[in-house]
Design a protein around this motif. Structure first.
Motif, PDB file in Angstrom:
ATOM      1  N   PHE A   1     -21.005 -12.379 -17.855  1.00 34.66           N
ATOM      2  CA  PHE A   1     -20.048 -13.001 -16.949  1.00 34.66           C
ATOM      3  C   PHE A   1     -20.775 -13.687 -15.798  1.00 34.66           C
ATOM      4  O   PHE A   1     -21.688 -13.123 -15.190  1.00 34.66           O
TER       5      PHE A   1
ATOM      6  N   ARG B   1      -7.570 -17.453 -19.932  1.00 35.41           N
ATOM      7  CA  ARG B   1      -6.645 -16.360 -20.204  1.00 35.41           C
ATOM      8  C   ARG B   1      -5.231 -16.835 -19.912  1.00 35.41           C
ATOM      9  O   ARG B   1      -4.975 -17.492 -18.909  1.00 35.41           O
TER      10      ARG B   1
ATOM     11  N   LEU C   1     -12.829 -18.353 -16.881  1.00 34.08           N
ATOM     12  CA  LEU C   1     -14.106 -17.678 -16.688  1.00 34.08           C
ATOM     13  C   LEU C   1     -15.221 -18.481 -17.344  1.00 34.08           C
ATOM     14  O   LEU C   1     -14.996 -19.200 -18.324  1.00 34.08           O
TER      15      LEU C   1
ATOM     16  N   PHE D   1     -20.312 -20.671 -22.127  1.00 35.07           N
ATOM     17  CA  PHE D   1     -18.960 -20.704 -22.671  1.00 35.07           C
ATOM     18  C   PHE D   1     -17.951 -20.666 -21.535  1.00 35.07           C
ATOM     19  O   PHE D   1     -18.080 -19.864 -20.611  1.00 35.07           O
TER      20      PHE D   1
ATOM     21  N   PHE E   1     -11.982 -18.847 -26.040  1.00 39.35           N
ATOM     22  CA  PHE E   1     -13.269 -19.414 -25.696  1.00 39.35           C
ATOM     23  C   PHE E   1     -13.418 -20.844 -26.189  1.00 39.35           C
ATOM     24  O   PHE E   1     -12.871 -21.224 -27.235  1.00 39.35           O
ATOM     25  N   GLY E   2     -14.160 -21.622 -25.430  1.00 39.46           N
ATOM     26  CA  GLY E   2     -14.586 -22.934 -25.897  1.00 39.46           C
ATOM     27  C   GLY E   2     -15.747 -22.783 -26.862  1.00 39.46           C
ATOM     28  O   GLY E   2     -16.209 -21.688 -27.148  1.00 39.46           O
TER      29      GLY E   2
ATOM     30  N   ASN F   1      -0.088  -9.938 -19.743  1.00 34.80           N
ATOM     31  CA  ASN F   1      -0.909  -8.760 -19.552  1.00 34.80           C
ATOM     32  C   ASN F   1      -1.836  -8.421 -20.714  1.00 34.80           C
ATOM     33  O   ASN F   1      -2.439  -7.370 -20.743  1.00 34.80           O
ATOM     34  N   THR F   2      -1.953  -9.314 -21.683  1.00 40.75           N
ATOM     35  CA  THR F   2      -2.750  -8.945 -22.841  1.00 40.75           C
ATOM     36  C   THR F   2      -4.245  -9.016 -22.564  1.00 40.75           C
ATOM     37  O   THR F   2      -5.022  -8.341 -23.202  1.00 40.75           O
ATOM     38  N   GLY F   3      -4.637  -9.863 -21.613  1.00 40.77           N
ATOM     39  CA  GLY F   3      -6.056  -9.984 -21.313  1.00 40.77           C
ATOM     40  C   GLY F   3      -6.853 -10.777 -22.319  1.00 40.77           C
ATOM     41  O   GLY F   3      -8.054 -10.914 -22.174  1.00 40.77           O
ATOM     42  N   LYS F   4      -6.234 -11.320 -23.342  1.00 40.28           N
ATOM     43  CA  LYS F   4      -6.960 -12.075 -24.360  1.00 40.28           C
ATOM     44  C   LYS F   4      -7.591 -13.319 -23.766  1.00 40.28           C
ATOM     45  O   LYS F   4      -6.974 -14.036 -23.000  1.00 40.28           O
ATOM     46  N   LEU F   5      -8.819 -13.563 -24.161  1.00 36.54           N
ATOM     47  CA  LEU F   5      -9.526 -14.757 -23.722  1.00 36.54           C
ATOM     48  C   LEU F   5      -9.675 -15.722 -24.886  1.00 36.54           C
ATOM     49  O   LEU F   5      -9.968 -15.315 -26.009  1.00 36.54           O
TER      50      LEU F   5
ATOM     51  N   GLY G   1     -24.929 -10.409 -26.092  1.00 37.61           N
ATOM     52  CA  GLY G   1     -23.553 -10.620 -25.703  1.00 37.61           C
ATOM     53  C   GLY G   1     -23.468 -11.539 -24.497  1.00 37.61           C
ATOM     54  O   GLY G   1     -24.429 -11.690 -23.743  1.00 37.61           O
ATOM     55  N   PRO G   2     -22.324 -12.195 -24.285  1.00 35.50           N
ATOM     56  CA  PRO G   2     -22.159 -13.072 -23.123  1.00 35.50           C
ATOM     57  C   PRO G   2     -22.219 -12.281 -21.820  1.00 35.50           C
ATOM     58  O   PRO G   2     -21.806 -11.137 -21.756  1.00 35.50           O
TER      59      PRO G   2
ATOM     60  N   TYR H   1     -19.097 -17.861 -18.983  1.00 37.81           N
ATOM     61  CA  TYR H   1     -20.052 -16.881 -19.463  1.00 37.81           C
ATOM     62  C   TYR H   1     -21.328 -17.599 -19.890  1.00 37.81           C
ATOM     63  O   TYR H   1     -21.305 -18.733 -20.350  1.00 37.81           O
TER      64      TYR H   1
ATOM     65  N   TYR I   1      -6.120 -18.135 -15.651  1.00 38.59           N
ATOM     66  CA  TYR I   1      -7.383 -17.568 -15.184  1.00 38.59           C
ATOM     67  C   TYR I   1      -8.482 -18.084 -16.090  1.00 38.59           C
ATOM     68  O   TYR I   1      -8.314 -18.111 -17.316  1.00 38.59           O
TER      69      TYR I   1
END
Lengths: 113, 117
Positions: A46, A93, A34, A89, A103-104, A97-101, A43-44, A36, A32
């Motif tokens: 979405f 993911r 995204l 950015f 980032f570039g 199930n951790t949802g951690k992203l 803050g970023p 931003y 997945y």
């Protein structure tokens, strides 16, 4: 180990033209992605996302393209507007199930009037 | 979109003191929140994952005793920088996880600028 890379630190385009921001990743477990947008000292925000089962997702002026074989995604903004000037950015993911992203490094877009 | 707030937006403190930063999801419940820090002209670096009702999960290299995280409710997570030093000066941003498994995204707070003198 930079798993998500935005190799262009900056991009300048003329108002009304297309902006293309690129992002490469190395981890085939990412499922997945995204994009931003971020202004200084904020803050970023979405913008748009895409699942790895798709190759394109469109929302208004924003379109994200995913090329899984090349491990590459891009964000197209058309037509570009001066208010689009910000740092963009991409984030990825990993499946699970951790949802951690991850980032570039970000690309600073400047849209000139 | 969903709204996430952070408080304070900016804090200046003396070296050796502790600073608490709050992150709230205003219009949705978030079982998972994330804390990031960003140095000037660099990317967002994940510090820890905050899970409601359980201990936070810290990323490698992040001192859990220095950066205390408490996720006391489904709408509030706090980050406490203990015994802050000048090198802790940074921009701290939280995010809250929302959406379904297939359309999940993270919504970010506005960030907290910490300056340790």
């Amino acid at each position: 180990d930079q798993q998500v890379k935005q190799n262009s630190p900056s991009l300048s385009v003329q108002e009304g033209r297309i902006s293309i921001l690129n992002c490469d990743y190395t981890n085939s477990m990412f499922d997945y992605f995204l994009w931003y947008k971020k202004y200084p000292a904020e803050g970023p925000t979405f913008l748009i996302s895409i699942s790895s089962i798709k190759d394109k997702n469109e929302d208004g002026r924003f379109t994200v393209f995913l090329n899984k074989s090349a491990k590459h995604l891009s964000l197209h903004i058309v037509p570009s507007q001066p208010g689009d000037s910000a740092v963009y950015f991409c984030a990825a993911r990993r499946s699970g199930n951790t949802g951690k992203l991850i980032f570039g490094q970000g690309t600073t877009l400047q849209v000139k009037p | 979109g969903a709204v996430v707030s952070q408080h304070p937006s900016r804090v200046i403190c003396k070296s050796g003191t502790s600073v608490k930063i709050e992150c709230r999801s205003l219009d949705f419940q978030a079982t998972t929140m994330f804390w990031y820090r960003q140095f000037p002209k660099q990317s967002l670096m994940l510090m820890a994952t905050s899970n409601e009702g359980s201990k936070a999960t810290y990323e490698q290299g992040v001192e859990k005793d220095k950066f205390l995280i408490n996720h006391a409710s489904l709408t509030l997570s706090t980050l406490t920088v203990t015994s802050a030093h000048p090198e802790d000066s940074s921009f701290y941003i939280c995010s809250a996880r929302a959406g379904s498994a297939t359309r999940e995204t993270q919504y970010f707070g506005p960030g907290t600028r910490l300056l340790v003198l």
